[in-house]
Design an enzyme around this catalytic site. Structure first.
Site, mmCIF file in Angstrom:
data_model
loop_
_atom_site.group_PDB
_atom_site.id
_atom_site.type_symbol
_atom_site.label_atom_id
_atom_site.label_comp_id
_atom_site.label_asym_id
_atom_site.label_seq_id
_atom_site.Cartn_x
_atom_site.Cartn_y
_atom_site.Cartn_z
ATOM 1 N N GLY A 56 0.816 -1.221 0.000
ATOM 2 C CA GLY A 56 0.000 0.000 0.000
ATOM 3 C C GLY A 56 0.843 1.260 0.000
ATOM 4 N N ALA A 57 1.946 1.254 -0.772
ATOM 5 C CA ALA A 57 2.893 2.385 -0.719
ATOM 6 C C ALA A 57 2.681 3.411 -1.829
ATOM 7 C CB ALA A 57 4.328 1.858 -0.776
ATOM 8 N N SER A 58 1.574 3.327 -2.558
ATOM 9 C CA SER A 58 1.384 4.283 -3.656
ATOM 10 C C SER A 58 0.901 5.642 -3.157
ATOM 11 C CB SER A 58 0.401 3.726 -4.692
ATOM 12 O OG SER A 58 -0.842 3.443 -4.098
ATOM 13 N N ARG A 59 0.437 5.695 -1.887
ATOM 14 C CA ARG A 59 -0.057 6.981 -1.342
ATOM 15 C C ARG A 59 -0.068 6.928 0.177
ATOM 16 N NH1 ARG A 59 -4.951 4.408 -3.230
ATOM 17 N NH2 ARG A 59 -4.712 5.386 -5.246
ATOM 18 N N GLY A 60 -0.400 8.040 0.788
ATOM 19 C CA GLY A 60 -0.650 8.087 2.231
ATOM 20 C C GLY A 60 0.522 7.680 3.106
ATOM 21 N N ILE A 61 0.219 6.926 4.152
ATOM 22 C CA ILE A 61 1.217 6.548 5.158
ATOM 23 C C ILE A 61 2.316 5.665 4.541
ATOM 24 C CG2 ILE A 61 1.530 5.098 7.217
ATOM 25 C CD1 ILE A 61 -1.214 6.280 8.204
ATOM 26 N N ASP A 111 -1.977 -6.967 -5.218
ATOM 27 C CA ASP A 111 -3.179 -6.994 -4.393
ATOM 28 C C ASP A 111 -2.866 -8.040 -3.331
ATOM 29 O OD1 ASP A 111 -5.621 -7.569 -3.212
ATOM 30 O OD2 ASP A 111 -6.760 -7.325 -5.061
ATOM 31 N N LYS A 135 -8.387 -5.525 11.886
ATOM 32 C CA LYS A 135 -7.175 -4.793 12.302
ATOM 33 C C LYS A 135 -6.445 -5.539 13.424
ATOM 34 C CE LYS A 135 -5.519 -1.476 10.915
ATOM 35 N NZ LYS A 135 -4.637 -1.295 9.725
ATOM 36 N N TYR A 186 -14.360 -4.430 11.205
ATOM 37 C CA TYR A 186 -13.107 -3.682 11.010
ATOM 38 C C TYR A 186 -12.140 -3.948 12.160
ATOM 39 C CZ TYR A 186 -9.823 0.239 10.837
ATOM 40 O OH TYR A 186 -8.675 1.004 10.827
#
Length: 418
Positions: free
Chosen positions: A17-22, A74, A172, A168
């Protein structure tokens, strides 16, 4: 801000998930040291609402001083994970750090969470973290640095955190359980830790969840990137920890946290899953609705809101209506209120001049909001931010989220009159 030391030069960091955000913020921090970054994310083409792809992230990483390998991953697909790990090892010679950041969120209660969303959260958060860790561990074992970092919360079994969004929370906590188990399993070989923010962090996802105006209650992604960097500098013996960003940075000597705030001095939205002393949390909940109450249920009924407060609020709202407001909003809102003065009320901002009243609107509502009468009055008078009410479960919204956000803007204009 925490200065870079160069410690991660030449290290290979695999980030989901490194394409944006944290995820991207952690990647850029490591890239400044000259690290190799594997961008394992599924956004190969730009999303209409969320900025950034694996390729734009790769360009930013190179510009920051690192090397980048963008991989379409994914984390629900084991083959895609394995393929990305193989490419990383082939290109960079190994893997030193894994960051399990990819995550899916739906803050909905049990009956309102479709099975498709339950599966998505379980498969991305828990299963994706487990499988990505499993694929990287053989290579991490060979590294001198050897860190796994999961972006997941401390395991807090207070029922409060399960009540509003059970699926959720389970998903988590699955990530956090991976920390608990793997830290013990690979003790002495790989450091396995969790990192979680003390306050809400401003990302594109947070904008979608919290709506307009949420950013002033958030910190920048930089605080998570700096905290992650602190963890990566520690030895393998630093393992099995559930770290809060602010706490580890305080240990590093950071005193001024205003540098991380989007709006320095503005009250910050506490993040989920963190309990302070119950009395403090309760006090905060009363002052600006940030966290649901932790008080034990008492037998006597709660204090009743002042009589006729809802009716009076709607009267003032009606006086504030105009053709311009209707033209700018174009929506019908229905309020399902519990408590004294409760029942169904509506605010019609579609028909000429607008209208308010008791009962259901004549046309179907675009947005249905459910809350207590007390919180409704607080919300319309500016004492309770709608975003905070929504995040803490005091406000439930069904229907068009964009139109719900429009109402928040309208309330800000009305607050002076209310």
């Amino acid at each position: 801000m925490l200065p870079n030391t160069g410690k991660l030069a030449g290290c290979t960091v695999f980030i989901t998930g490194a394409s944006r955000g944290i995820g991207k913020a952690i990647a850029l921090k490591a890239a400044k040291d000259g690290a190799n970054i594997v961008i394992a994310a599924k956004t190969a083409q730009a999303h209409p609402k969320l900025p950034g792809t694996i390729y734009t992230a790769a360009e930013e990483i190179k510009a920051a001083g690192g090397k980048a390998l963008p991989c379409i991953v994914d984390v629900r697909d084991e083959e895609q994970i394995s393929s990305a790990v193989e490419k990383a090892v082939e290109k960079f010679g190994g893997i030193d750090i894994l960051v399990n950041n990819a995550s899916a969120i739906s803050l909905t209660n049990t009956l309102e969470t479709p099975t498709k969303k339950v599966d998505l959260m379980m498969n991305v958060n828990t299963r994706g973290t487990y499988l990505t860790s499993k694929a990287c561990i053989p290579y991490l074992k060979k590294s001198k640095i050897a860190h796994i970092l999961n972006l997941s919360p401390p395991l807090n079994l207070n029922p409060l955190w399960f009540k509003q969004h059970c699926a959720y929370t389970i998903a988590k906590y699955g990530m956090s359980m991976c920390v608990l188990g793997m830290a013990e399993e690979f003790k002495g070989e790989i450091a396995v830790n969790a990192l979680w923010p003390k306050t809400a962090i401003h990302t594109a996802a947070m904008d979608m969840l919290g709506g307009s105006g949420i950013e002033s209650q958030c910190r920048k992604v930089d605080i998570i990137a700096d905290a992650a960097y602190c963890i990566f500098k520690k030895p393998k013996s630093f393992t099995g920890n559930f770290i809060i960003d602010e706490n580890i940075l305080k240990e590093e000597g950071i005193k001024n946290f205003d540098v991380y705030a989007i709006t320095p001095g503005h009250p910050l939205l506490p993040d989920f899953f963190l309990d302070e002393q119950p009395a403090i949390v309760t006090k905060k909940a009363d002052s600006y609705g940030a966290v649901p109450e932790l008080k034990e249920e008492k037998t006597q009924p709660p204090p009743k809101p002042r009589s006729g407060a809802v009716e009076e609020t709607f009267r003032i709202v009606k006086d504030s209506l105009s053709d311009d407001v209707v033209k700018a909003t174009q929506a019908i809102y229905q309020f399902e209120l519990s408590g004294e003065d409760g029942g169904t009320w509506f605010l019609d901002l579609k028909s000429k001049g607008g209208n308010v009243g008791y009962g259901e609107p004549s046309d179907q509502a675009d947005v249905v909001m459910s809350m207590s009468t007390d919180d409704f009055v607080k919300m319309f008078s500016g004492k309770l931010k709608p975003t905070m009410a929504f995040m803490s479960g005091k406000l439930k919204i069904k229907g068009n989220m964009a139109l719900a956000i429009k109402l928040e803007k309208l309330m800000n204009q009305m607050n002076s009159k209310l």
